[in-house]
Every structure is written in structure tokens, then in C-alpha cells.
Design a protein around this motif. Structure first.
Motif, mmCIF file in Angstrom:
data_model
loop_
_atom_site.group_PDB
_atom_site.id
_atom_site.type_symbol
_atom_site.label_atom_id
_atom_site.label_comp_id
_atom_site.label_asym_id
_atom_site.label_seq_id
_atom_site.Cartn_x
_atom_site.Cartn_y
_atom_site.Cartn_z
ATOM 1 N N LEU A 61 0.805 -1.227 -0.096
ATOM 2 C CA LEU A 61 0.072 0.070 0.028
ATOM 3 C C LEU A 61 0.758 1.361 0.055
ATOM 4 C CD1 LEU A 61 -2.557 -1.126 2.495
ATOM 5 C CD2 LEU A 61 -2.924 -0.990 0.017
ATOM 6 N N ASP A 62 2.067 1.260 0.640
ATOM 7 C CA ASP A 62 3.039 2.593 0.849
ATOM 8 C C ASP A 62 3.270 2.799 -0.590
ATOM 9 O OD1 ASP A 62 4.359 4.601 2.184
ATOM 10 O OD2 ASP A 62 6.073 3.320 1.768
ATOM 11 N N HIS A 63 3.713 1.522 -1.437
ATOM 12 C CA HIS A 63 4.781 1.553 -2.646
ATOM 13 C C HIS A 63 3.460 2.287 -3.494
ATOM 14 C CE1 HIS A 63 5.568 0.229 -6.590
ATOM 15 N NE2 HIS A 63 6.798 0.697 -6.260
ATOM 16 N N GLN A 64 2.126 1.748 -3.456
ATOM 17 C CA GLN A 64 1.273 2.262 -4.390
ATOM 18 C C GLN A 64 1.034 3.777 -4.182
ATOM 19 O OE1 GLN A 64 -2.323 -0.195 -3.862
ATOM 20 N NE2 GLN A 64 -1.524 -1.843 -4.846
ATOM 21 N N GLY A 68 1.920 7.134 -6.772
ATOM 22 C CA GLY A 68 1.104 7.934 -7.228
ATOM 23 C C GLY A 68 1.297 9.378 -6.943
ATOM 24 N N SER A 69 1.931 9.418 -5.660
ATOM 25 C CA SER A 69 2.356 10.916 -5.280
ATOM 26 C C SER A 69 3.417 11.251 -6.422
ATOM 27 C CB SER A 69 2.738 11.136 -3.922
ATOM 28 O OG SER A 69 3.792 10.057 -3.677
ATOM 29 N N LEU A 109 12.603 4.054 -2.381
ATOM 30 C CA LEU A 109 12.609 3.620 -0.960
ATOM 31 C C LEU A 109 11.449 2.763 -0.628
ATOM 32 C CD1 LEU A 109 13.845 3.819 1.887
ATOM 33 C CD2 LEU A 109 12.636 5.726 2.395
ATOM 34 N N ALA A 110 10.255 3.102 -1.290
ATOM 35 C CA ALA A 110 9.136 2.425 -1.038
ATOM 36 C C ALA A 110 9.160 1.007 -1.595
ATOM 37 C CB ALA A 110 7.706 3.054 -1.549
ATOM 38 N N GLN A 111 9.863 0.961 -2.973
ATOM 39 C CA GLN A 111 10.112 -0.165 -3.607
ATOM 40 C C GLN A 111 10.746 -1.281 -2.931
ATOM 41 O OE1 GLN A 111 8.645 -1.234 -6.526
ATOM 42 N NE2 GLN A 111 9.853 -3.023 -6.339
ATOM 43 N N GLN A 112 12.191 -0.631 -2.136
ATOM 44 C CA GLN A 112 12.787 -1.425 -1.314
ATOM 45 C C GLN A 112 12.136 -2.235 -0.287
ATOM 46 O OE1 GLN A 112 16.299 0.858 0.182
ATOM 47 N NE2 GLN A 112 17.213 -1.089 0.925
ATOM 48 N N LYS A 113 11.251 -1.375 0.229
ATOM 49 C CA LYS A 113 10.331 -1.876 1.563
ATOM 50 C C LYS A 113 9.630 -2.743 0.912
ATOM 51 C CE LYS A 113 10.650 2.345 4.268
ATOM 52 N NZ LYS A 113 10.033 3.205 5.090
#
Length: 707
Positions: A61-64, A68-69, A109-113
Motif C-alpha cells: 500500500l505504501d508503494h502504491q 501515485g504521489s 525507498l518504497a520499492q525497497q521496503k
């Protein structure tokens, strides 16, 4: 007596019948019923911990959100800055580049998480699957090991076990059965008893049910003495060795055996006549000399050489006077009639002693009064042997025939056996008359009882018990069809009238004035105006309206219903019924034997036994009772340390493995069975005076004899 069971020679597996331990037959128990199932549950896959799922979901959800942002905010700001860079200079473009870089960094960073959380979830799934596969393989090995152990253990069990006679059983009454079934029971019981004690068989069936037992015992090397009556009564020993007073007592009891109400006077007269006659004969008393003496007393001619001239004269002149002879003529005639057919009894016996197995049997076709007298004499002879012989207390088997014996003689025999410590087995062909009166004197067993009255008596003896049985069964099935038609017709008429009237009146009036100042050349100029108006109005409206409405409606309704109903109800009721129904006793198999055991508290247990001697030819048959135990639980965990170790189960312990036996036996009941031919050469004499080898009076040993 010891019979070596080598299963070689003429008997083969039949030698197993002579194994130690008295048996009534065999009981069947399915070894598969003892198989213990593998109860350990199969391992299940474990679920991944909720934390891994939550982390992966949150990272996705954070990556999505950041993607978007980055596309919307970062891209929008960068585009705006590039547009403004044409008006404000390169500084705006630099700001746009910085905004775009920041957005892309947040997205990376979101992709790494997300990759880290997804990898952790996948690794956890793989670890749990590997653990499940390992556990399942170990469980599968334990299951296979358990099943193989159970299979080997079940295969090592015997399906047939002996039904022993109780150690404290001194008397056994067997009721019913066919000739062949009683012969099988006598063979199984007699052969197993010969290992422990001598056996005396009194076969009064006139069908030689002791034939198979005597042949097997003789083939096994047991000293056998068979005495056929009356066909070969000259070789019988039922009156051999009797003292004069014992012979007199036996004859009187046998003569009056068919009359339980015989008066004491008749018995006393017969006893006195025979006693005086024995006194006149001296020390040499035999049935032939008694018969000759009785004929002398009767005044009949006697051409035998049993008595000398002096003995004839002394008996005729000095024993009884003429008056006494007339008074006891009926008794003399009765005694002569009974003694005359038995004068040859025991004359050719010689010095042969009793056998370890002694069979006193009435041969085929015997049915005269002398035969019945011989049956009573045989029982009297057995009682005398039990009372006087100093030997191991034998087991006495009395196979009664259709004519049976008097109850008092059987009770006397039972008392002598109890006093001597000898086992007594009474085989009654029917359950009526004296047999019905004697039931319950010892352990009771039943074979097939064809007569319904005898079956009812046996069922009453076994007793009744409380049980819950199906009392009622109700099965209801119904089909319902409902059809209804409804038609509705209606009409309505409505009329309405409306009247309205309105009146409007009005008036208005007013006045106004105004003053103005005009600037200009003259500051003091003034202008004033005044106006007045008035008026009035009137209106009146009258109206009437009338409406008429006609309405008609019609409706038709069709309703159809179809329903099926089924109900099944059962009811149980506590009843007090037979433990065994009479029809079950009438439908028993030929070799079936039901042994009734009464336990403390009145409980009754019936043991179903098969007394077919040919069972020893089957596989997995034990001549000992089947052990009572529960199958062992295998514990292979110590032998299977890891799944990759080789699986090598150990051989199970076999409690009583049986050696292999030949598969092509000869069965005496099979059609065309050839009886073995006994050797004619002499056998060494056994200790105790028993006759070894084929007895000279055995049927078929002499020309023209019974075969």
C-alpha cells in the motif's frame, strides 16, 4: 500317557489332537479384529504468521501511495517549474529537477521496503513448506512401519484356539447332536484327555461313535481295548474278576434296570436265589455255570458240561424244596431268560488286562433285551473298576443311545465318579425323560436339537436376559396436491358536485407632496409640488362543477401446490428374552457345540465351539486357548532419527508361531478316505498291564467280523 507329536507316519497332523490340554473343540477369532489402527494424525501445513502478511500488505500500500504521489505531485511540480523557467529563468528548472528527484527517491525507498517484506513472506512460506514436507515424510515412515509391524504381528496370530474344559469340571452333560457330530466331539475330547489320564468309553449308541477315537489312539501307539457287545461278548471283561456277591449285585441291578418301581420283594428274591446258587457252585462262579444251575432249578434238561453230576444233584435236591420252587418259579424263569443269552460273556477274554483306552460298545443291529442287559452290566462294570482298581482316576465317557439308561444308574455312576475323582461326560442324544431330569448336574453343553420341545427346554435352561430391542418402525410417505382457482369481478360508480363562490371588493386612496431646491444663479430659489389620487374596485365569481366516475375491475387467481413428505421413526423397548432362541439351537451346524458357563451373580455366557477334528488341518490353528491381549503399539521414533535415514523395521515378536504343516492331509470324514492298516506284529507290553497294539477283538481283525 505321552504321545510324541512328530506329525510323521500314518496320522500326520492328526497327532496334534493328542497335544496336552483337555479340549472340547476350537473357537474362531478373526486376527484382523486385533489389528490396531495408526492413530497419529497426519501433519497439516502451518499458516504464516500474521505479522509477515501485515508487513507485506503495508509495504504494498505504501508503494502504491508513493508511486501515485510521485507521478502526480512530483511530475506536476517539475512540469510547472520547467514552464516557469522560460519566464523566470533557469532557477525554476533547477527547482523542478530537485522536486522530481525527491519524488523518485521516495518511490525507490518504497520499492525497497516492498521487496524486503515480500521476500520475507516468501522465505517464511518456503520454510513452513519444507518443515511440512519433512514432517509428512517422517509421519509416512512411521505409518508404514506401524502397518508393517501390525501386518507381521497379525499374520503370526492363530485364528483357531482350543476351548478347554474347566479345571474344576468333574461332570459334563452334552445334549443333542447327530451321530457324526457326537463322534467328532468324542474324538477331540478323548484324544486330548489321553495325554493326562486313562479314558473309558461306554458307547451305547449302537452306531460305534467311538470308532474314530479308538483308531486314532491305536495308530498313535496308545494301548486300546475295544469290546463289542453282544457280537464279541466272549472277549469282554465286564464281568471278569467279579466276586460272586458282586456278580449277583450287578445281575440284579441289570435285570431290574428297566423298572425303577421294582419292589424290594422281587429284588430280594432274585438276590437270594442267585446267592444260594453261587454258594452251591463254590469258588468257580461264572454266567455259564449260573445259567446251568438255574435251568436245573427249573427242571429243564441241560446238556452242557458246565456242571458235574454231583453239583446238579446238590442244586436240584438241596438248594430249594419243591414248595419253594413253585413259589419262586416266576423269578427263576425271569433269571433264566436274562442269563441264558449271556453265558458266553467273558469266556475267551484270557489274561488280557484293560487298555489305556477302553471302549465298551454295542454293535450294529443290537436291540434285544439281552443287549439292554449288557448295557446295564457295562455301566456296573465301570463303577466296579472305579471303586476297586488302584490306578489314575480315568475319564469316563458315556455315549447314550436312543433307549438310554435309567436315571438312578446314571446318578450312581456320577456319585462313584465324584467320590473317585474321575471325570464324567454324559452324551445324551435327546433332551427328554431322564436327560431332562439330570440337566444342570454339571457343566452343560448343547449340540443341534432338532425337536422344538427339546430346543425350548434348552433355551429355558440357558435363561433370559434384559436387552433393548427395536420395538416399532414407522415409515410414512405422503404426496399432497393443492389446486385453487379464484375469480373476482367488481364495479363502482362515484359522483361528485363542486360549488364555489367568491366576492372581491377593494378601494385605495393616497396623497403626496414634494419640495425641491435647485442650485443655480439664485441660491434662494424654491420649487414645491403636491398630488392626490383615489379609487375603488369590485369583483364577484360564482362556479359549479359536477363529476361522475364509473370503474369496473375483474381478477382471476390460479394457485397450485405439490408437496412430498417422508418420515422414518424407530422405537426401542426393554425386553426380557431368551439368550438363545430355540430356533437358533435347532439351526446349529453339525459340529457346533454351545458350552454354557454360569458366572457369579447369575450371568450366563455361551461359548460357541467347533468340535470338528479336521480343524487341525487348517492353517493358524493352536491346540492351546487363544491368549487374551491387546495388540502392541509400535514406537519407531527411536529407529527413525531423520527422514533421510534408511528405513529398516525389525522383525516383530511372535508369541506362538506354528511350524509349517503339509498341505495335503487325509481327512476321515472326506469321501473315499482309506483307514490305515494297522501292523500285525506284536508290540511291547506297556507298564500297568494295558494291552498294546491292535486288540484281537477289534472289528475287521478277524475273518467275517465287523468292517
Amino acid at each position: 500317557m505321552t504321545v510324541e507329536n512328530t506329525e510323521a507316519g500314518r496320522l500326520g497332523r492328526y497327532l496334534r489332537l493328542f497335544d496336552a490340554g483337555q479340549r472340547l473343540g476350537w473357537i474362531y477369532r478373526d486376527p484382523e479384529s486385533l489389528r490396531h489402527p495408526f492413530v497419529e494424525p497426519e501433519p497439516q501445513r502451518e499458516q504464516v504468521a500474521v505479522g509477515y502478511e501485515n508487513q507485506a500488505t503495508a509495504a504494498r500500500l505504501d508503494h502504491q501511495d508513493r508511486r501515485g504521489s510521485a507521478l502526480k505531485i512530483g511530475g506536476g511540480v517539475a512540469a510547472a517549474c520547467f514552464v516557469l523557467s522560460f519566464y523566470l529563468g533557469p532557477a525554476s528548472a533547477i527547482v523542478g529537477v530537485v522536486a522530481l528527484v525527491v519524488a523518485l527517491a521516495r518511490l525507490a525507498l518504497a520499492q525497497q521496503k516492498l521487496s524486503s517484506a515480500t521476500g520475507a513472506l516468501t522465505a517464511q512460506h518456503g520454510a513452513l513448506e519444507q518443515r511440512f514436507q519433512s514432517s509428512w515424510q517422517v509421519w509416512q515412515q512411521r505409518r508404514q512401519y506401524h502397518e508393517s509391524q501390525q501386518e507381521q504381528w497379525v499374520r503370526s496370530l492363530d485364528a483357531w484356539g482350543a476351548q478347554p474344559i474347566g479345571p474344576d469340571t468333574r461332570r459334563l452333560d452334552v445334549f443333542g447332536g447327530s451321530q457324526r457330530g457326537r463322534e467328532g466331539f468324542l474324538t477331540v475330547f478323548g484324544t486330548s484327555t489321553l495325554q493326562e489320564r486313562p479314558v473309558i468309553v461306554v458307547d451305547l449308541t449302537q452306531a460305534l461313535v467311538c470308532r474314530e477315537l479308538s483308531m486314532l489312539a491305536e495308530a498313535a501307539g496308545v494301548p486300546v481295548d475295544v469290546q463289542l457287545l453282544p457280537g464279541r461278548m466272549a472277549e469282554s471283561s465286564i464281568v471278569g474278576g467279579l466276586a460272586p456277591h458282586e456278580l449277583v449285585h450287578a445281575l440284579v441291578e441289570a435285570v431290574h434296570g428297566d423298572n425303577p418301581e421294582a419292589g424290594r420283594a422281587e429284588r430280594a428274591v432274585d438276590t437270594r436265589i442267585l446267592t444260594q446258587l453261587c454258594g452251591a457252585l463254590g469258588a468257580d462262579v461264572s454266567l455259564a455255570r449260573l445259567g446251568a444251575g438255574l435251568r436245573v432249578l427249573m427242571g429243564e434238561a441241560d446238556d452242557t458240561e458246565c456242571l458235574g453230576r454231583d453239583e446238579r444233584n446238590r442244586i436240584a435236591d438241596d438248594l430249594l424244596n419243591d414248595k419253594n420252587k413253585d413259589q419262586v418259579r416266576d423269578s427263576l424263569f425271569r433269571l433264566v431268560s436274562f442269563v441264558h443269552p449271556l453265558e458266553q460273556l467273558g469266556t475267551a477274554r484270557g489274561g488280557r488286562g484293560p487298555g489305556y483306552l477302553t471302549c465298551l460298545a454295542l454293535d450294529f443291529g443290537a436291540g434285544s433285551a439281552s443287549t439292554e442287559l449288557l448295557a446295564d452290566l457295562a455301566v456296573q462294570s465301570v463303577m466296579r473298576r472305579l471303586s476297586t482298581f488302584e490306578e489314575t482316576a480315568p475319564s469316563v465317557v458315556v455315549a447314550l443311545g436312543e433307549q438310554g439308561l435309567q436315571r438312578r444308574h446314571l446318578e450312581q455312576l456320577a456319585q462313584v465318579c465324584e467320590r473317585r475323582g474321575a471325570q464324567l461326560v454324559l452324551s445324551h442324544p435327546h433332551l427328554r425323560d431322564a436327560a431332562e431330569q439330570m440337566i444342570g448336574g454339571g457343566t452343560v453343553a448343547f449340540m443341534k436339537l432338532g425337536n422344538h420341545q427339546e430346543a425350548n427346554v434348552a433355551a429355558d435352561f440357558i435363561g433370559r436376559e434384559h436387552s433393548f430391542v427395536l420395538h416399532s418402525l414407522t415409515d410414512t410417505e405422503g404426496h399432497t396436491v393443492n389446486t385453487s382457482v379464484a375469480k373476482t369481478i367488481g364495479s363502482s360508480v362515484s359522483r361528485g358536485t363542486t360549488h364555489s363562490e367568491s366576492v372581491t371588493r377593494g378601494s385605495n386612496w393616497g396623497s403626496s407632496s414634494s419640495t425641491g431646491y435647485q442650485a443655480g444663479a439664485s441660491p434662494f430659489s424654491t420649487s414645491t409640488s403636491t398630488s392626490t389620487s383615489s379609487g375603488g374596485s369590485y369583483s364577484e365569481t360564482t362556479g359549479t362543477s359536477t363529476s361522475v366516475t364509473h370503474s369496473t375491475n375483474e381478477s382471476t387467481t390460479h394457485t397450485t401446490g405439490d408437496s412430498d413428505s417422508t418420515s422414518l421413526a424407530t422405537g426401542r423397548q426393554r425386553v426380557y428374552e431368551y439368550v438363545l432362541e430355540p430356533t437358533q439351537l435347532q439351526a446349529l451346524a453339525e459340529f457346533s457345540l454351545l458350552v454354557v458357563e454360569r458366572r457369579a451373580g447369575g450371568a450366563v455366557q455361551v461359548h460357541p465351539v467347533d468340535c470338528n477334528p479336521n480343524i487341525v488341518f487348517l492353517d493358524r490353528v493352536s491346540t492351546s486357548p487363544l491368549p487374551q491381549f491387546t495388540p502392541p503399539r509400535s514406537s519407531p521414533a527411536a529407529q527413525i532419527a531423520a527422514p533421510q535415514q534408511p528405513y529398516a523395521p525389525t522383525a516383530p515378536h511372535q508369541p506362538y508361531a506354528q511350524p509349517p504343516y503339509p498341505t495335503t492331509p487325509q481327512q476321515p470324514y472326506a469321501p473315499g478316505f482309506q483307514q490305515p492298516q494297522w501292523p500285525n506284529q506284536g508290540q511291547p507290553q506297556q507298564p500297568g498291564g494295558w494291552t498294546q497294539g491292535p486288540p484281537p477283538n477289534w472289528p475287521g481283525q478277524q475273518p467275517g467280523g465287523y468292517r
